[in-house]
Design a protein around this motif. Structure first.
Motif, PDB file in Angstrom:
ATOM      1  N   ALA A  31       0.839  -1.206   0.000  1.00 38.81           N
ATOM      2  CA  ALA A  31       0.000   0.000   0.000  1.00 38.81           C
ATOM      3  C   ALA A  31       0.871   1.252   0.000  1.00 38.81           C
ATOM      4  CB  ALA A  31      -0.913  -0.007   1.224  1.00 38.81           C
ATOM      5  N   MET A  32       1.981   1.189   0.734  1.00 40.32           N
ATOM      6  CA  MET A  32       2.886   2.350   0.757  1.00 40.32           C
ATOM      7  C   MET A  32       3.500   2.594  -0.620  1.00 40.32           C
ATOM      8  SD  MET A  32       4.711   2.160   4.484  1.00 40.32           S
ATOM      9  CE  MET A  32       5.862   3.453   4.099  1.00 40.32           C
TER      10      MET A  32
ATOM     11  N   PHE B  21      -3.924   3.646  -0.206  1.00 38.31           N
ATOM     12  CA  PHE B  21      -3.884   2.680   0.909  1.00 38.31           C
ATOM     13  C   PHE B  21      -5.059   1.699   0.834  1.00 38.31           C
ATOM     14  CE2 PHE B  21      -1.487   5.597   4.136  1.00 38.31           C
ATOM     15  CZ  PHE B  21      -0.311   5.374   3.456  1.00 38.31           C
ATOM     16  N   LYS B 109       4.850   7.506   4.603  1.00 37.73           N
ATOM     17  CA  LYS B 109       5.300   6.677   5.719  1.00 37.73           C
ATOM     18  C   LYS B 109       4.613   7.097   7.029  1.00 37.73           C
ATOM     19  CE  LYS B 109       9.604   5.334   7.959  1.00 37.73           C
ATOM     20  NZ  LYS B 109      11.010   5.687   8.118  1.00 37.73           N
ATOM     21  N   MET B 112       0.854   6.274   7.015  1.00 39.01           N
ATOM     22  CA  MET B 112       0.636   4.843   7.257  1.00 39.01           C
ATOM     23  C   MET B 112       0.860   4.525   8.739  1.00 39.01           C
ATOM     24  SD  MET B 112       0.057   1.707   6.348  1.00 39.01           S
ATOM     25  CE  MET B 112       0.123   1.407   4.587  1.00 39.01           C
ATOM     26  N   SER B 113       1.938   5.061   9.286  1.00 39.91           N
ATOM     27  CA  SER B 113       2.282   4.766  10.678  1.00 39.91           C
ATOM     28  C   SER B 113       1.178   5.212  11.651  1.00 39.91           C
ATOM     29  CB  SER B 113       3.609   5.458  10.989  1.00 39.91           C
ATOM     30  OG  SER B 113       3.703   5.752  12.345  1.00 39.91           O
ATOM     31  N   VAL B 116      -1.949   2.963  11.214  1.00 44.31           N
ATOM     32  CA  VAL B 116      -1.728   1.660  11.859  1.00 44.31           C
ATOM     33  C   VAL B 116      -1.851   1.823  13.370  1.00 44.31           C
ATOM     34  CG1 VAL B 116       0.044  -0.074  12.356  1.00 44.31           C
ATOM     35  CG2 VAL B 116      -0.361   0.652  10.010  1.00 44.31           C
ATOM     36  N   VAL B 118      -3.701   3.996  15.128  1.00 42.10           N
ATOM     37  CA  VAL B 118      -5.077   4.121  15.633  1.00 42.10           C
ATOM     38  C   VAL B 118      -5.873   2.821  15.441  1.00 42.10           C
ATOM     39  CG1 VAL B 118      -5.201   6.627  15.364  1.00 42.10           C
ATOM     40  CG2 VAL B 118      -6.043   5.166  13.517  1.00 42.10           C
ATOM     41  N   ILE B 119      -5.451   1.995  14.475  1.00 42.46           N
ATOM     42  CA  ILE B 119      -6.161   0.734  14.256  1.00 42.46           C
ATOM     43  C   ILE B 119      -5.623  -0.376  15.168  1.00 42.46           C
ATOM     44  CG2 ILE B 119      -6.651  -1.101  12.579  1.00 42.46           C
ATOM     45  CD1 ILE B 119      -6.460   1.117  10.378  1.00 42.46           C
ATOM     46  N   GLU B 120      -4.307  -0.474  15.211  1.00 44.39           N
ATOM     47  CA  GLU B 120      -3.694  -1.599  15.917  1.00 44.39           C
ATOM     48  C   GLU B 120      -3.417  -1.331  17.393  1.00 44.39           C
ATOM     49  OE1 GLU B 120      -3.052  -4.544  14.514  1.00 44.39           O
ATOM     50  OE2 GLU B 120      -3.789  -3.921  12.549  1.00 44.39           O
ATOM     51  N   PRO B 122      -4.950   1.210  19.610  1.00 47.06           N
ATOM     52  CA  PRO B 122      -5.788   2.314  20.079  1.00 47.06           C
ATOM     53  C   PRO B 122      -5.533   2.599  21.563  1.00 47.06           C
ATOM     54  CG  PRO B 122      -7.090   0.335  19.827  1.00 47.06           C
ATOM     55  CD  PRO B 122      -5.730   0.016  19.284  1.00 47.06           C
TER      56      PRO B 122
END
Lengths: 163, 159
Positions: A31-32, B21, B109, B112-113, B116, B118-120, B122
């Motif tokens: 995705a990146m 994404f 980057k 994405m970070s 990830v 907030v999803i992984e 929290p």
């Protein structure tokens, strides 16, 4: 001794993780790569975008010069702040630096203190010149000297109006 | 997702990254006021929010999301994307109820970070008399990497 405030600590259910499919998750390199490729395609538009932002800042300067009220001041600050944040993306780090100096001056001066128009003009003109000449190299000596001079003038103004 | 920025170019940039994404539903708003309307209509899963905007600022909007009874989801993760970079600004954003902070310029980057994160990972939420929002302390119990500080301390003690 101060009484502690009651505090409730809780973990809401992670619906978001379920929505994206659960699993191990983590950084998605594919995705990146797609996003980097999409950014590359957008780059052809960056010169138009920075030109529009510079034009907007120039208009904000004119509005403040004509009527230096709180709205015009806030509008000028937004213009400088936008460019400060976005110019590095458009590959204009020097413009970002000058805009940061302008935003710092407007943002840190007490709202009761007038912003010296000559110093606003020096910043806006510098941004116009850097843009017109497409100076994208942050190591440009002349531009660095100019930035340092603007920083020094801003420091003087802030010190003169400091607490 | 909802992208809130008064600059059309920033909205396009962020939206482009999110689409790449794989985010399918993205709404946009050009002001805090408009965002308040859109988020009540769409109830987004994540909000990417600019700070400095005319009218309602990003900070004002976060506080409304966390405390206004009309907010559809007071727990919605908010990622603040801003040209402000000082620690004082990070503290202000945190105190308003922001989950994650990105200093412009935006990069693939970093975006994405934070997503990830907030999803992984929290954060738990906290309610006190004066604050409601994500816990302002980072969770330490999830850290599974090497305890470098402990090792250094042991090493220093041995020397």
């Amino acid at each position: 001794m101060a009484r502690k405030q009651p505090m409730e600590l809780f973990m809401p259910p992670n619906m978001l993780k379920a929505k994206v499919g659960g699993g191990k998750g983590g950084i998605d390199l594919a995705a990146m790569e797609r996003a980097e490729a999409a950014m590359e395609e957008l780059k052809s538009e960056f010169s138009d975008w920075i030109a529009e932002d510079v034009k907007k800042l120039t208009a904000a300067r004119a509005r403040y010069a004509a009527t230096p009220d709180a709205d015009a001041r806030a509008n000028l600050l937004r213009g400088a702040h936008d460019i400060k944040g976005q110019a590095p993306t458009y590959n204009y780090p020097l413009i970002a630096r000058v805009a940061a100096s302008l935003a710092r001056m407007i943002g840190e001066l007490p709202s009761t203190a007038a912003i010296p128009l000559s110093l606003i003009d020096a910043h806006v003109t510098a941004i116009q010149v850097i843009h017109k000449n497409a100076m994208k190299d942050s190591g440009n000596k002349t531009a660095q000297t100019l930035c340092a001079e603007l920083d020094a003038r801003v420091n003087e103004v802030l010190a003169a109006n400091g607490p | 997702m909802l992208v809130v920025d008064d600059n059309v170019h920033m909205r396009k940039l962020v939206t482009t990254i999110l689409q790449a994404f794989g985010v399918l539903q993205i709404s946009e708003a050009e002001s805090g006021d408009r965002a308040w309307t859109v988020l009540r209509e769409t109830n987004p899963d994540v909000i990417v929010l600019d700070w400095v905007m005319e009218g309602m600022s990003g900070l004002d909007l976060v506080q409304m999301i966390r405390t206004n009874p009309q907010a559809p989801n007071p727990f919605v993760p908010v990622i603040m994307l801003t040209g402000h970079t000082s620690l004082e600004h990070v503290r202000q954003a945190r105190d308003a109820g922001v989950n994650e902070f990105i200093a412009k310029p935006v990069s693939v980057k970093t975006m994405m970070s934070r997503l990830v994160s907030v999803i992984e990972q929290p954060r738990p939420y906290v309610r006190t008399g004066v604050y409601f929002g994500p816990c302002r302390r980072r969770r330490l119990e999830d850290f599974r990497g090497p305890e470098r500080r402990t090792e250094k301390t042991k090493q220093a003690a041995a020397e």
